[in-house]
Motif scaffolding. Structure first.
Motif, PDB file in Angstrom:
ATOM      1  N   LYS A  66       0.819  -1.212   0.000  1.00 30.59           N
ATOM      2  CA  LYS A  66       0.000   0.000   0.000  1.00 30.59           C
ATOM      3  C   LYS A  66       0.852   1.261   0.000  1.00 30.59           C
ATOM      4  CE  LYS A  66      -3.712   2.261   2.625  1.00 30.59           C
ATOM      5  NZ  LYS A  66      -4.657   2.116   3.775  1.00 30.59           N
ATOM      6  N   ASP A  67       2.004   1.222   0.669  1.00 29.85           N
ATOM      7  CA  ASP A  67       2.876   2.404   0.705  1.00 29.85           C
ATOM      8  C   ASP A  67       3.342   2.781  -0.699  1.00 29.85           C
ATOM      9  OD1 ASP A  67       2.648   2.634   3.433  1.00 29.85           O
ATOM     10  OD2 ASP A  67       4.510   1.562   3.868  1.00 29.85           O
ATOM     11  N   GLU A  68       3.700   1.786  -1.490  1.00 32.92           N
ATOM     12  CA  GLU A  68       4.106   2.072  -2.859  1.00 32.92           C
ATOM     13  C   GLU A  68       2.942   2.616  -3.673  1.00 32.92           C
ATOM     14  OE1 GLU A  68       7.913  -0.848  -3.715  1.00 32.92           O
ATOM     15  OE2 GLU A  68       6.077  -1.090  -4.899  1.00 32.92           O
ATOM     16  N   LEU A  69       1.750   2.105  -3.419  1.00 26.69           N
ATOM     17  CA  LEU A  69       0.568   2.600  -4.109  1.00 26.69           C
ATOM     18  C   LEU A  69       0.338   4.074  -3.781  1.00 26.69           C
ATOM     19  CD1 LEU A  69      -1.844   1.993  -5.921  1.00 26.69           C
ATOM     20  CD2 LEU A  69      -3.090   1.205  -3.882  1.00 26.69           C
ATOM     21  N   ILE A  70       0.557   4.442  -2.516  1.00 29.94           N
ATOM     22  CA  ILE A  70       0.414   5.841  -2.103  1.00 29.94           C
ATOM     23  C   ILE A  70       1.405   6.723  -2.865  1.00 29.94           C
ATOM     24  CG2 ILE A  70       0.760   7.452  -0.205  1.00 29.94           C
ATOM     25  CD1 ILE A  70      -1.846   5.988   0.031  1.00 29.94           C
ATOM     26  N   GLU A  71       2.640   6.248  -3.024  1.00 32.82           N
ATOM     27  CA  GLU A  71       3.621   7.012  -3.789  1.00 32.82           C
ATOM     28  C   GLU A  71       3.119   7.283  -5.205  1.00 32.82           C
ATOM     29  OE1 GLU A  71       7.616   5.426  -3.790  1.00 32.82           O
ATOM     30  OE2 GLU A  71       7.250   4.447  -1.861  1.00 32.82           O
ATOM     31  N   LEU A  72       2.518   6.286  -5.801  1.00 29.03           N
ATOM     32  CA  LEU A  72       2.045   6.404  -7.178  1.00 29.03           C
ATOM     33  C   LEU A  72       0.865   7.360  -7.304  1.00 29.03           C
ATOM     34  CD1 LEU A  72       2.265   2.645  -8.223  1.00 29.03           C
ATOM     35  CD2 LEU A  72       3.613   4.504  -9.200  1.00 29.03           C
ATOM     36  N   VAL A  73      -0.087   7.271  -6.383  1.00 24.51           N
ATOM     37  CA  VAL A  73      -1.270   8.130  -6.506  1.00 24.51           C
ATOM     38  C   VAL A  73      -0.930   9.590  -6.200  1.00 24.51           C
ATOM     39  CG1 VAL A  73      -2.939   6.288  -6.098  1.00 24.51           C
ATOM     40  CG2 VAL A  73      -2.071   7.583  -4.148  1.00 24.51           C
ATOM     41  N   VAL A  74      -0.018   9.821  -5.241  1.00 24.94           N
ATOM     42  CA  VAL A  74       0.400  11.192  -4.955  1.00 24.94           C
ATOM     43  C   VAL A  74       1.065  11.793  -6.186  1.00 24.94           C
ATOM     44  CG1 VAL A  74       2.011  12.613  -3.639  1.00 24.94           C
ATOM     45  CG2 VAL A  74       0.587  10.940  -2.460  1.00 24.94           C
ATOM     46  N   ASP A  75       1.929  11.030  -6.823  1.00 24.20           N
ATOM     47  CA  ASP A  75       2.593  11.537  -8.019  1.00 24.20           C
ATOM     48  C   ASP A  75       1.587  11.779  -9.137  1.00 24.20           C
ATOM     49  OD1 ASP A  75       5.375  12.052  -9.183  1.00 24.20           O
ATOM     50  OD2 ASP A  75       4.445  10.796 -10.721  1.00 24.20           O
ATOM     51  N   GLU A  76       0.583  10.928  -9.229  1.00 25.73           N
ATOM     52  CA  GLU A  76      -0.439  11.077 -10.269  1.00 25.73           C
ATOM     53  C   GLU A  76      -1.168  12.409 -10.129  1.00 25.73           C
ATOM     54  OE1 GLU A  76      -2.951   9.838 -13.523  1.00 25.73           O
ATOM     55  OE2 GLU A  76      -1.000   9.174 -12.789  1.00 25.73           O
ATOM     56  N   VAL A  77      -1.632  12.742  -8.937  1.00 30.79           N
ATOM     57  CA  VAL A  77      -2.399  13.978  -8.772  1.00 30.79           C
ATOM     58  C   VAL A  77      -1.497  15.213  -8.830  1.00 30.79           C
ATOM     59  CG1 VAL A  77      -4.250  12.827  -7.513  1.00 30.79           C
ATOM     60  CG2 VAL A  77      -2.379  13.864  -6.229  1.00 30.79           C
ATOM     61  N   TYR A  78      -0.225  15.054  -8.498  1.00 29.93           N
ATOM     62  CA  TYR A  78       0.708  16.176  -8.627  1.00 29.93           C
ATOM     63  C   TYR A  78       0.858  16.587 -10.091  1.00 29.93           C
ATOM     64  CZ  TYR A  78       3.019  18.057  -4.514  1.00 29.93           C
ATOM     65  OH  TYR A  78       3.311  18.779  -3.385  1.00 29.93           O
ATOM     66  N   GLY A  79       0.603  15.661 -10.981  1.00 27.64           N
ATOM     67  CA  GLY A  79       0.671  15.978 -12.401  1.00 27.64           C
ATOM     68  C   GLY A  79      -0.404  16.964 -12.837  1.00 27.64           C
ATOM     69  N   GLU A  80      -1.400  17.214 -11.994  1.00 31.18           N
ATOM     70  CA  GLU A  80      -2.466  18.160 -12.310  1.00 31.18           C
ATOM     71  C   GLU A  80      -2.064  19.607 -12.019  1.00 31.18           C
ATOM     72  OE1 GLU A  80      -5.921  17.024 -10.096  1.00 31.18           O
ATOM     73  OE2 GLU A  80      -5.871  14.954 -10.784  1.00 31.18           O
ATOM     74  N   LEU A  81      -0.965  19.812 -11.307  1.00 32.31           N
ATOM     75  CA  LEU A  81      -0.572  21.162 -10.922  1.00 32.31           C
ATOM     76  C   LEU A  81      -0.168  21.995 -12.134  1.00 32.31           C
ATOM     77  CD1 LEU A  81       1.558  20.761  -7.669  1.00 32.31           C
ATOM     78  CD2 LEU A  81      -0.872  21.202  -7.907  1.00 32.31           C
ATOM     79  N   GLU A  82      -0.497  23.270 -12.037  1.00 31.14           N
ATOM     80  CA  GLU A  82      -0.075  24.232 -13.053  1.00 31.14           C
ATOM     81  C   GLU A  82       0.886  25.214 -12.393  1.00 31.14           C
ATOM     82  OE1 GLU A  82      -3.488  26.035 -14.790  1.00 31.14           O
ATOM     83  OE2 GLU A  82      -4.404  24.131 -15.368  1.00 31.14           O
ATOM     84  N   VAL A  83       2.141  25.116 -12.767  1.00 29.93           N
ATOM     85  CA  VAL A  83       3.172  25.989 -12.206  1.00 29.93           C
ATOM     86  C   VAL A  83       3.751  26.801 -13.350  1.00 29.93           C
ATOM     87  CG1 VAL A  83       5.349  26.105 -10.936  1.00 29.93           C
ATOM     88  CG2 VAL A  83       3.695  24.302 -10.410  1.00 29.93           C
ATOM     89  N   PRO A  84       3.355  28.076 -13.462  1.00 25.49           N
ATOM     90  CA  PRO A  84       3.857  28.900 -14.569  1.00 25.49           C
ATOM     91  C   PRO A  84       5.331  29.211 -14.415  1.00 25.49           C
ATOM     92  CG  PRO A  84       2.563  30.236 -13.053  1.00 25.49           C
ATOM     93  CD  PRO A  84       2.419  28.820 -12.595  1.00 25.49           C
TER      94      PRO A  84
END
Length: 239
Positions: A66-84
């Protein structure tokens, strides 16, 4: 290579399995959907496997636990960020503010993320987290902060955003459990406050869209954080 020199095990260093019916992308996408719908407590390999129509054993071919799964999902949603990008000092404040607002929006779309960010070790950062962190750090470096202080400035901004978003997400979760819309929930609060005759400063604001109030409150704090960072920048530059 000695035992002490062995690389730290991470989901990011594990080779992807090819030609499998269930892909890592499918697992991560469904895990995010489960977390968004039911929260962190509902996430388990067995539960996720059921949603995917596969046994937990199939998942373990892609993620060890589950810990590895958490790493993956956190990285997935971080991909939604918009940093100009901030290519010059004059644009850093606007870029930092937009980055903070984007982080808040992401955290409200995925309320579970704030509670798990601290669980993702620095050695296990995924590509999206690294890329977005580097882009945000570049904003503060472009402002003129020294490298070490740029990292501190970025951390200060993130801490404010995550703190506010955590509180806001808890509030929205309470509303969701009540079965009311935000407008209905706030109206019921106003009725209770009028009965209690609370002072004006403690009462819910009348005549305003509650969502806009939340936006204004967040932006007020964000601008004050940026005011402080801007003042610090001026003092270090002798202005």
């Amino acid at each position: 290579m000695s035992a002490d020199e062995q690389p730290i095990a991470s989901v990011w260093t594990r080779p992807r399995r090819q030609r499998e019916q269930l892909s890592r992308e499918q697992i991560v996408s469904e895990a995010v959907a489960l977390l968004d719908a039911e929260g962190l407590e509902a996430l388990s390999m067995r539960r996720l496997g059921t949603r995917l129509g596969a046994g937990a054993t199939s998942l373990y071919r892609h993620v060890a636990n589950k810990d590895e799964l958490i790493e993956l999902v956190v990285d997935e949603v971080y991909g939604e960020l918009e940093v100009p990008a901030a290519d010059e000092a004059a644009g850093w404040r606007s870029a930092a503010g937009r980055s903070g607002a984007s982080l808040r929006s992401m955290a409200l779309r995925h309320p579970w993320v704030a509670s798990v960010l601290g669980q993702v070790g620095l050695a296990h950062l995924g590509p999206n987290v690294m890329r977005m962190s580097e882009r945000m750090l570049a904003v503060f470096k472009s402002a003129g902060f020294a490298p070490d202080e740029a990292d501190q400035a970025m951390s200060t901004l993130i801490a404010y955003v995550i703190g506010m978003a955590t509180s806001e997400a808890a509030y929205l979760s309470l509303i969701a459990r009540s079965g009311k819309s935000e407008q209905e929930f706030v109206k019921s609060l106003r009725t209770s406050q009028e009965r209690l005759r609370l002072p004006e400063g403690q009462a819910v604001q009348h005549g305003k869209d509650p969502r806009q109030i939340r936006e204004d409150n967040f932006d007020y704090g964000l601008q004050r954080v940026l005011d402080g960072l801007e003042a610090r920048l001026r003092s270090t530059n002798g202005q």
